[in-house]
Structure formats: structure tokens, C-alpha cells
Design a protein around this motif. Structure first.
Motif, PDB file in Angstrom:
ATOM      1  N   GLY A 100     -19.212  23.301  -7.338  1.00  0.00           N
ATOM      2  CA  GLY A 100     -19.130  23.065  -8.774  1.00  0.00           C
ATOM      3  C   GLY A 100     -17.697  23.148  -9.276  1.00  0.00           C
ATOM      4  O   GLY A 100     -17.289  22.375 -10.153  1.00  0.00           O
ATOM      5  N   GLY A 101     -16.910  24.063  -8.705  1.00  0.00           N
ATOM      6  CA  GLY A 101     -15.500  24.167  -9.074  1.00  0.00           C
ATOM      7  C   GLY A 101     -14.698  22.950  -8.661  1.00  0.00           C
ATOM      8  O   GLY A 101     -13.802  22.500  -9.391  1.00  0.00           O
ATOM      9  N   VAL A 102     -15.013  22.398  -7.487  1.00  0.00           N
ATOM     10  CA  VAL A 102     -14.367  21.154  -7.042  1.00  0.00           C
ATOM     11  C   VAL A 102     -14.654  20.042  -8.054  1.00  0.00           C
ATOM     12  O   VAL A 102     -13.753  19.282  -8.439  1.00  0.00           O
ATOM     13  CB  VAL A 102     -14.852  20.766  -5.633  1.00  0.00           C
ATOM     14  N   LYS A 108     -11.515  17.378 -14.799  1.00  0.00           N
ATOM     15  CA  LYS A 108     -10.258  17.581 -15.521  1.00  0.00           C
ATOM     16  C   LYS A 108      -9.279  16.445 -15.235  1.00  0.00           C
ATOM     17  O   LYS A 108      -8.575  15.970 -16.135  1.00  0.00           O
ATOM     18  CB  LYS A 108      -9.645  18.929 -15.137  1.00  0.00           C
ATOM     19  N   LEU A 109      -9.242  16.012 -13.985  1.00  0.00           N
ATOM     20  CA  LEU A 109      -8.364  14.889 -13.630  1.00  0.00           C
ATOM     21  C   LEU A 109      -8.764  13.620 -14.368  1.00  0.00           C
ATOM     22  O   LEU A 109      -7.906  12.890 -14.870  1.00  0.00           O
ATOM     23  CB  LEU A 109      -8.416  14.642 -12.121  1.00  0.00           C
ATOM     24  N   VAL A 110     -10.054  13.348 -14.417  1.00  0.00           N
ATOM     25  CA  VAL A 110     -10.535  12.151 -15.121  1.00  0.00           C
ATOM     26  C   VAL A 110     -10.106  12.199 -16.584  1.00  0.00           C
ATOM     27  O   VAL A 110      -9.570  11.227 -17.131  1.00  0.00           O
ATOM     28  CB  VAL A 110     -12.070  12.027 -15.015  1.00  0.00           C
ATOM     29  N   LEU A 111     -10.340  13.332 -17.224  1.00  0.00           N
ATOM     30  CA  LEU A 111     -10.028  13.437 -18.650  1.00  0.00           C
ATOM     31  C   LEU A 111      -8.525  13.345 -18.901  1.00  0.00           C
ATOM     32  O   LEU A 111      -8.082  12.714 -19.879  1.00  0.00           O
ATOM     33  CB  LEU A 111     -10.588  14.746 -19.207  1.00  0.00           C
ATOM     34  N   ARG A 127      -1.649  19.922  -9.980  1.00  0.00           N
ATOM     35  CA  ARG A 127      -2.360  21.183  -9.712  1.00  0.00           C
ATOM     36  C   ARG A 127      -3.844  20.946  -9.485  1.00  0.00           C
ATOM     37  O   ARG A 127      -4.442  21.483  -8.546  1.00  0.00           O
ATOM     38  CB  ARG A 127      -2.138  22.167 -10.869  1.00  0.00           C
ATOM     39  N   TRP A 128      -4.478  20.164 -10.354  1.00  0.00           N
ATOM     40  CA  TRP A 128      -5.912  19.928 -10.212  1.00  0.00           C
ATOM     41  C   TRP A 128      -6.212  19.134  -8.947  1.00  0.00           C
ATOM     42  O   TRP A 128      -7.227  19.364  -8.288  1.00  0.00           O
ATOM     43  CB  TRP A 128      -6.457  19.230 -11.461  1.00  0.00           C
ATOM     44  N   THR A 129      -5.342  18.195  -8.587  1.00  0.00           N
ATOM     45  CA  THR A 129      -5.519  17.436  -7.356  1.00  0.00           C
ATOM     46  C   THR A 129      -5.424  18.378  -6.152  1.00  0.00           C
ATOM     47  O   THR A 129      -6.244  18.311  -5.225  1.00  0.00           O
ATOM     48  CB  THR A 129      -4.464  16.321  -7.248  1.00  0.00           C
ATOM     49  N   PRO A 168     -11.357   7.095  -6.162  1.00  0.00           N
ATOM     50  CA  PRO A 168     -11.324   6.363  -4.881  1.00  0.00           C
ATOM     51  C   PRO A 168      -9.986   6.484  -4.163  1.00  0.00           C
ATOM     52  O   PRO A 168      -9.911   6.228  -2.958  1.00  0.00           O
ATOM     53  CB  PRO A 168     -11.613   4.916  -5.295  1.00  0.00           C
ATOM     54  N   ASP A 169      -8.947   6.908  -4.875  1.00  0.00           N
ATOM     55  CA  ASP A 169      -7.634   7.098  -4.255  1.00  0.00           C
ATOM     56  C   ASP A 169      -7.536   8.422  -3.497  1.00  0.00           C
ATOM     57  O   ASP A 169      -6.578   8.643  -2.755  1.00  0.00           O
ATOM     58  CB  ASP A 169      -6.540   7.053  -5.328  1.00  0.00           C
ATOM     59  N   VAL A 170      -8.511   9.311  -3.678  1.00  0.00           N
ATOM     60  CA  VAL A 170      -8.511  10.610  -3.000  1.00  0.00           C
ATOM     61  C   VAL A 170      -9.263  10.478  -1.676  1.00  0.00           C
ATOM     62  O   VAL A 170     -10.435  10.104  -1.650  1.00  0.00           O
ATOM     63  CB  VAL A 170      -9.169  11.696  -3.878  1.00  0.00           C
ATOM     64  N   ASP A 171      -8.580  10.783  -0.587  1.00  0.00           N
ATOM     65  CA  ASP A 171      -9.207  10.726   0.741  1.00  0.00           C
ATOM     66  C   ASP A 171      -9.837  12.082   1.053  1.00  0.00           C
ATOM     67  O   ASP A 171      -9.188  12.981   1.558  1.00  0.00           O
ATOM     68  CB  ASP A 171      -8.159  10.362   1.803  1.00  0.00           C
ATOM     69  N   TRP A 172     -11.116  12.226   0.727  1.00  0.00           N
ATOM     70  CA  TRP A 172     -11.799  13.490   0.981  1.00  0.00           C
ATOM     71  C   TRP A 172     -12.380  13.545   2.397  1.00  0.00           C
ATOM     72  O   TRP A 172     -12.779  14.613   2.860  1.00  0.00           O
ATOM     73  CB  TRP A 172     -12.900  13.735  -0.052  1.00  0.00           C
ATOM     74  N   ARG A 173     -12.424  12.403   3.094  1.00  0.00           N
ATOM     75  CA  ARG A 173     -13.092  12.349   4.398  1.00  0.00           C
ATOM     76  C   ARG A 173     -12.227  12.823   5.566  1.00  0.00           C
ATOM     77  O   ARG A 173     -12.715  13.519   6.458  1.00  0.00           O
ATOM     78  CB  ARG A 173     -13.561  10.916   4.676  1.00  0.00           C
ATOM     79  N   THR A 174     -10.962  12.429   5.582  1.00  0.00           N
ATOM     80  CA  THR A 174     -10.110  12.708   6.740  1.00  0.00           C
ATOM     81  C   THR A 174      -9.983  14.212   6.971  1.00  0.00           C
ATOM     82  O   THR A 174      -9.628  14.959   6.054  1.00  0.00           O
ATOM     83  CB  THR A 174      -8.714  12.083   6.550  1.00  0.00           C
ATOM     84  N   GLY A 175     -10.281  14.620   8.192  1.00  0.00           N
ATOM     85  CA  GLY A 175     -10.184  16.034   8.542  1.00  0.00           C
ATOM     86  C   GLY A 175     -11.344  16.874   8.064  1.00  0.00           C
ATOM     87  O   GLY A 175     -11.317  18.100   8.215  1.00  0.00           O
ATOM     88  N   ARG A 176     -12.395  16.235   7.529  1.00  0.00           N
ATOM     89  CA  ARG A 176     -13.542  16.993   7.014  1.00  0.00           C
ATOM     90  C   ARG A 176     -14.851  16.419   7.567  1.00  0.00           C
ATOM     91  O   ARG A 176     -15.708  15.936   6.812  1.00  0.00           O
ATOM     92  CB  ARG A 176     -13.532  16.987   5.482  1.00  0.00           C
ATOM     93  N   PRO A 177     -15.029  16.470   8.878  1.00  0.00           N
ATOM     94  CA  PRO A 177     -16.221  15.858   9.484  1.00  0.00           C
ATOM     95  C   PRO A 177     -17.533  16.498   9.040  1.00  0.00           C
ATOM     96  O   PRO A 177     -18.565  15.819   8.990  1.00  0.00           O
ATOM     97  CB  PRO A 177     -15.999  16.048  10.986  1.00  0.00           C
ATOM     98  N   ASN A 178     -17.509  17.789   8.727  1.00  0.00           N
ATOM     99  CA  ASN A 178     -18.746  18.432   8.271  1.00  0.00           C
ATOM    100  C   ASN A 178     -19.199  17.855   6.931  1.00  0.00           C
ATOM    101  O   ASN A 178     -20.402  17.627   6.720  1.00  0.00           O
ATOM    102  CB  ASN A 178     -18.545  19.945   8.140  1.00  0.00           C
ATOM    103  N   LEU A 179     -18.257  17.621   6.033  1.00  0.00           N
ATOM    104  CA  LEU A 179     -18.609  17.052   4.733  1.00  0.00           C
ATOM    105  C   LEU A 179     -19.051  15.597   4.870  1.00  0.00           C
ATOM    106  O   LEU A 179     -19.979  15.153   4.180  1.00  0.00           O
ATOM    107  CB  LEU A 179     -17.437  17.160   3.759  1.00  0.00           C
TER     108      LEU A 179
END
Length: 199
Positions: A100-102, A108-111, A127-129, A168-179
Motif C-alpha cells: 500500500g505504501g508503494v 504522489k508521483l501521478v499527482l 524521492r517518491w520514485t 510505464p517508464d518505471v522498470d519494476w520487473r528487472t531484478g524482481r523475479p518473485n514479483l
């Protein structure tokens, strides 16, 4: 019951998923409301004019997605998504709260990015990124699994899908195989497929 939502909202999506997983879909009317337009029905349900907001079975409003989800979890059928007590409850709550914090960082970034360019704060955006990435790293380290389904893994999968949708510019996948594995497993469920975010 009435659940006020906006279809892009990850917090509303979480409640919609729980309603489906707990067999409550036929007891809840989902009503799309524009929180930025101060929809009168939403304002009556939540004086903060935020979604989601639930008019519960007793006619009283419940706001804040973790509280709504806990109410639906207790009301519906099937295994509990949030254990009633003990160490397992706190494990699930820790993951749910972190995910939820993520999402909060992402919102906050969107706004901030919706502000006129001359009003935006580059330091807050950085900071938020960064905080969003740190939270994702912590979720990856927690190695949440799709089974058994619980409130922590639901919130985590909702978070990464929403980040992909809104950032879509945030790469959340690389290095996070569990997610990556968790998202693939949960997005295949009917409750997730029926509630995918849209613009």
C-alpha cells in the motif's frame, strides 16, 4: 451494498478483487464516481471525497481500502484473506501495508506530474520514485507467493500492475523475479481479469 469506485484506482481495484474472491459480487453494486468532480453520492459516503467508499450492509459507510477489505473478508465466504490473529496476521499485514505504501508513492508521483510544469518539484519526484523502488525491492525480498491467497499478495500484485499502467517508464520487473511471477499468477485469476485498470 454500494461500492463507490473509479476504474483506474488501485485501491478500489483491491476491494473489487476481494469482493469477487469472497463471493460477494451479487451483493455489491459498483458505482463509478469521479472524486475530482465531488460526486454528491460519494461525498455523502466519504467526506474526504475519495474512492473506494463502501455503504455496508447496515447502511453505514466504510472508507479506506484495508478497512473495506477486512470487512468484506469477514462478511464473505471461503478462506480468510487476512488471518484473524497471531503471527500470520502480522506477516500478511506487513506485506499489505508495504505494498500500500508503494502505491501511495506512485499516486504522489501521478499527482505531482499533473501539476503545471513550473509548479512541479523535481526533488519530491526523485524521492517518491526512489521510495517506490525501495518498497518494491523489499516486497521482492519478502518473496510473496500467489498461494495461499491473502491480502498481502493481492495488494502486491495490484501495486505492480498499477505501476506498469500509470508509470510505464518505471522498470519494476528487472531484478524482481518473485514479483514478476506473482503478478503473472494472480492476473490470470478471474477476480483480477475482471478488474484490470483503465484510463
Amino acid at each position: 451494498m454500494k461500492l463507490y469506485i473509479s476504474t483506474p484506482s488501485p485501491f478500489a481495484r483491491k476491494c473489487r478483487i476481494v469482493a469477487r474472491e469472497k463471493g460477494l459480487s451479487d451483493r455489491i453494486e459498483e458505482i463509478v464516481a469521479d472524486p475530482y468532480g465531488d460526486a454528491p453520492a460519494l461525498l455523502a459516503a466519504n467526506p474526504l471525497v475519495q474512492v473506494p467508499a463502501l455503504i455496508a450492509a447496515d447502511g453505514e459507510p466504510i472508507t479506506d481500502s484495508p478497512v473495506i477489505c477486512e470487512y468484506l473478508d469477514a462478511l464473505g465466504s471461503g478462506p480468510r484473506l487476512l488471518p484473524a490473529d497471531g503471527p500470520e496476521r502480522w506477516r500478511v499485514k506487513r506485506i499489505e501495508t508495504l505494498a500500500g505504501g508503494v502505491l501511495e508513492m506512485g499516486v504522489k508521483l501521478v499527482l505531482e506530474k499533473r501539476r503545471p510544469e513550473h509548479e512541479r518539484s523535481p526533488s519530491w519526484i526523485r524521492r517518491w520514485t526512489r521510495n517506490m523502488a525501495l518498497g518494491l525491492d523489499a516486497l521482492e525480498a519478502a518473496a510473496p507467493r500467489a498461494e495461499p491467497l491473502d491480502m498481502g499478495v493481492i495488494t502486491t500484485a495490484v501495486a505492480v500492475t498499477w505501476i506498469g499502467f500509470r508509470h510505464p517508464d518505471v522498470d519494476w520487473r528487472t531484478g524482481r523475479p518473485n514479483l514478476v511471477a506473482l503478478q503473472a499468477a494472480l492476473e490470470a485469476r478471474d477476480s483480477f481479469r475482471q478488474t484490470r485498470p483503465d484510463a
